[in-house]
Design an enzyme around this catalytic site. Structure first.
Site, PDB file in Angstrom:
ATOM      1  N   ARG A   1      -3.719  34.349 -17.176  1.00  0.00           N
ATOM      2  CA  ARG A   1      -4.114  35.329 -16.149  1.00  0.00           C
ATOM      3  C   ARG A   1      -3.117  36.492 -16.190  1.00  0.00           C
ATOM      4  O   ARG A   1      -1.911  36.300 -16.000  1.00  0.00           O
ATOM      5  CB  ARG A   1      -4.109  34.648 -14.778  1.00  0.00           C
ATOM      6  CG  ARG A   1      -4.260  35.583 -13.608  1.00  0.00           C
ATOM      7  CD  ARG A   1      -5.654  36.128 -13.491  1.00  0.00           C
ATOM      8  NE  ARG A   1      -5.808  36.942 -12.276  1.00  0.00           N
ATOM      9  CZ  ARG A   1      -6.810  37.768 -12.064  1.00  0.00           C
ATOM     10  NH1 ARG A   1      -7.757  37.911 -12.987  1.00  0.00           N
ATOM     11  NH2 ARG A   1      -6.881  38.466 -10.953  1.00  0.00           N
TER      12      ARG A   1
ATOM     13  N   GLU B   1       0.821  -1.210   0.000  1.00  0.00           N
ATOM     14  CA  GLU B   1       0.000   0.000   0.000  1.00  0.00           C
ATOM     15  C   GLU B   1       0.857   1.263   0.000  1.00  0.00           C
ATOM     16  O   GLU B   1       0.628   2.183  -0.785  1.00  0.00           O
ATOM     17  CB  GLU B   1      -0.955   0.003   1.204  1.00  0.00           C
ATOM     18  CG  GLU B   1      -1.849   1.234   1.200  1.00  0.00           C
ATOM     19  CD  GLU B   1      -2.992   1.161   2.172  1.00  0.00           C
ATOM     20  OE1 GLU B   1      -4.130   0.969   1.731  1.00  0.00           O
ATOM     21  OE2 GLU B   1      -2.759   1.306   3.390  1.00  0.00           O
TER      22      GLU B   1
ATOM     23  N   GLN C   1       8.970  35.567 -11.958  1.00  0.00           N
ATOM     24  CA  GLN C   1       9.740  34.379 -11.592  1.00  0.00           C
ATOM     25  C   GLN C   1       9.176  33.687 -10.343  1.00  0.00           C
ATOM     26  O   GLN C   1       9.250  32.460 -10.209  1.00  0.00           O
ATOM     27  CB  GLN C   1      11.189  34.801 -11.330  1.00  0.00           C
ATOM     28  CG  GLN C   1      12.181  33.705 -11.617  1.00  0.00           C
ATOM     29  CD  GLN C   1      13.600  34.203 -11.457  1.00  0.00           C
ATOM     30  OE1 GLN C   1      14.008  34.595 -10.359  1.00  0.00           O
ATOM     31  NE2 GLN C   1      14.354  34.208 -12.536  1.00  0.00           N
TER      32      GLN C   1
END
Ligand SMILES: Cc1cc2nc3c(=O)[nH]c(=O)nc-3n(C[C@H](O)[C@H](O)[C@H](O)COP(=O)(O)OP(=O)(O)OC[C@H]3O[C@@H](n4cnc5c(N)ncnc54)[C@H](O)[C@@H]3O)c2cc1C
Length: 387
Positions: free
Chosen positions: A276, A250, A287
């Site tokens: 945007r 798991e 940056q």
């Protein structure tokens, strides 16, 4: 965008085709709506069955138990693709819990009769499994569990209370860890396969979670629950070995879907940072933003080989205690970090439910807790270094 990122997947031709097939499957069959905000408890059994019909579980099974004999890496490829193309991370989490903490221990430790009765139904999606280990006094310290298994001739009587059991509300069969004598500590742990409907087993309190809300969870109470000795999984007193075996699987592989989510978030952030505009330019020209996305991509590329390494070692039949802990720790923490970065890059809109970014974060946060917390993974790594 997909084309540009595909080479970074570093898959051979056959694996890339399998990946694309799984993406197409998820987009067609697992595109169900998730109401914004979560807390919806909308586990969809039909979606589970579709995943089983796609062959998800048989990818994990050896040939003699109905598997197709494909390399285990194929399952990782498919899980990664599902994480990328299916937004229902609760469903994927439930599928993984079933796979690694019930089906795999059954394959490894089950009797011939148990395997004959259960492998088929667990693999074809008609039967769902849960793993009940945790108790109020036994979380990270599994050897502290107090659920008692008292032997009476050819049967055991199970009594105790389990909590936080993924799939419990929908499970047909439970892998239950109990102790034949708490004074024996690790040597007393014993695992059982108990069917829903067995008198004395009840699924009690269901839990509202922060995320993974389509993965149902509940507590399980055992009150003088009588099971035959044939319900024991593996040998008496060898439960810890079974538990650790299932945790290796798991921890190593449960976060394969997270790789797909992280890749999807990189893509979404690149797109957002390009379109945007603030201060007269795309936000990605800053940056501070572009480096955050670069770090997301670097994190993803650092995580992928860790998961595929576990699959390769397991394929070779080798133990992966250390490698699984490294993968679990690194992927879970990177997953959370990547979701946090995406939220920051999307600004206020990322905080709103309708974009689904905040849901990704809520789903991701559980990953540093389940299957052993990050602290426990670090303990395993430190111990393997002789500390
Ligand atoms: C989404 C989800 C699904 C789950 N599904 C299942 C399931 O299907 N079946 C099941 O049985 N359980 C399940 N669990 C429970 C899970 O296994 C436990 O939550 C986990 O083992 C941690 O136990 P705990 O929550 O009791 O924390 P605790 O053990 O109480 O730990 C609390 C804090 O102490 C720290 N800590 C404890 N011991 C140490 C140590 N030795 N060194 C350093 N730090 C330590 C932990 O890291 C943690 O930060 C699930 C949990 C979650 C969140």
């Amino acid at each position: 965008m997909e084309a540009r990122l595909r080479p970074a997947l570093d898959l051979d031709e056959a694996s890339a085709a399998l990946h694309d097939e799984a993406v197409r499957f998820a987009r067609a069959a697992l595109a169900h709506d998730l109401p914004p905000g979560g807390h919806e408890h909308d586990f969809i059994r039909a979606a589970w069955k579709k995943c089983a019909d796609f062959g998800l579980f048989t990818l994990a099974l050896p040939k003699e138990h109905g598997g197709g004999g494909a390399p285990l890496a194929n399952l990782v490829v498919v899980m990664e693709a599902l994480g990328y193309a299916c937004r229902d991370q609760g469903l994927l989490f439930s599928l993984n819990a079933h796979l690694w903490t019930a089906l795999m221990p059954l394959v490894q430790f089950g009797s011939d009769t148990q395997k004959r009765d259960l492998c088929g139904p667990l693999a074809d999606g008609t039967c769902i499994a849960a793993n009940a280990t945790t108790e109020s006094g036994a979380g990270s310290d599994v050897c502290a569990l107090r659920t008692l298994a008292r032997r009476h001739g050819e049967s055991y009587v199970l009594s105790g209370e389990k909590c936080f059991v993924t799939n419990a509300p929908i499970a047909d069969v439970f892998v239950i860890y109990a102790t034949i004598d708490p004074a024996l500590g690790a040597m007393g742990l014993t695992a059982f396969l108990v069917r829903r409907g067995t008198p004395g087993l009840s699924v009690t309190r269901t839990h509202e979670k922060m995320g993974l809300s389509t993965s149902p969870m509940a507590d399980v109470v055992l009150e003088d629950c009588v099971v035959p000795t044939s319900a024991r999984l593996g040998r008496e007193g060898r439960g810890l070995e079974i538990f650790e075996h299932s945790m290796e699987w798991e921890r190593g592989l449960i976060l394969a879907p997270a790789l797909g989510v992280m890749r999807r978030l990189v893509e979404r952030c690149v797109e957002h940072a390009r379109t945007r505009r603030q201060f007269g330019q795309p936000i990605g020209k800053n940056q501070a933003v572009s480096h955050k996305i670069a770090d997301m991509k670097i994190r993803l590329d650092a995580c992928r080989p860790l998961v595929y390494r576990v699959a390769r070692l397991k394929e070779e039949g080798r133990p992966t205690l250390l490698e699984s802990a490294v993968a679990k720790l690194q992927v879970s923490e990177s997953y959370v970090r990547t979701c946090m970065d995406a939220l920051q890059i999307f600004g206020a809109s990322g905080y709103m439910a309708d974009l689904g970014i905040e849901r990704e974060l809520r789903d991701a946060l559980a990953s540093t807790l389940y299957s052993g917390t990050s602290e426990i993974q670090r303990n395993i790594v430190a111990k393997s270094l002789g500390l």
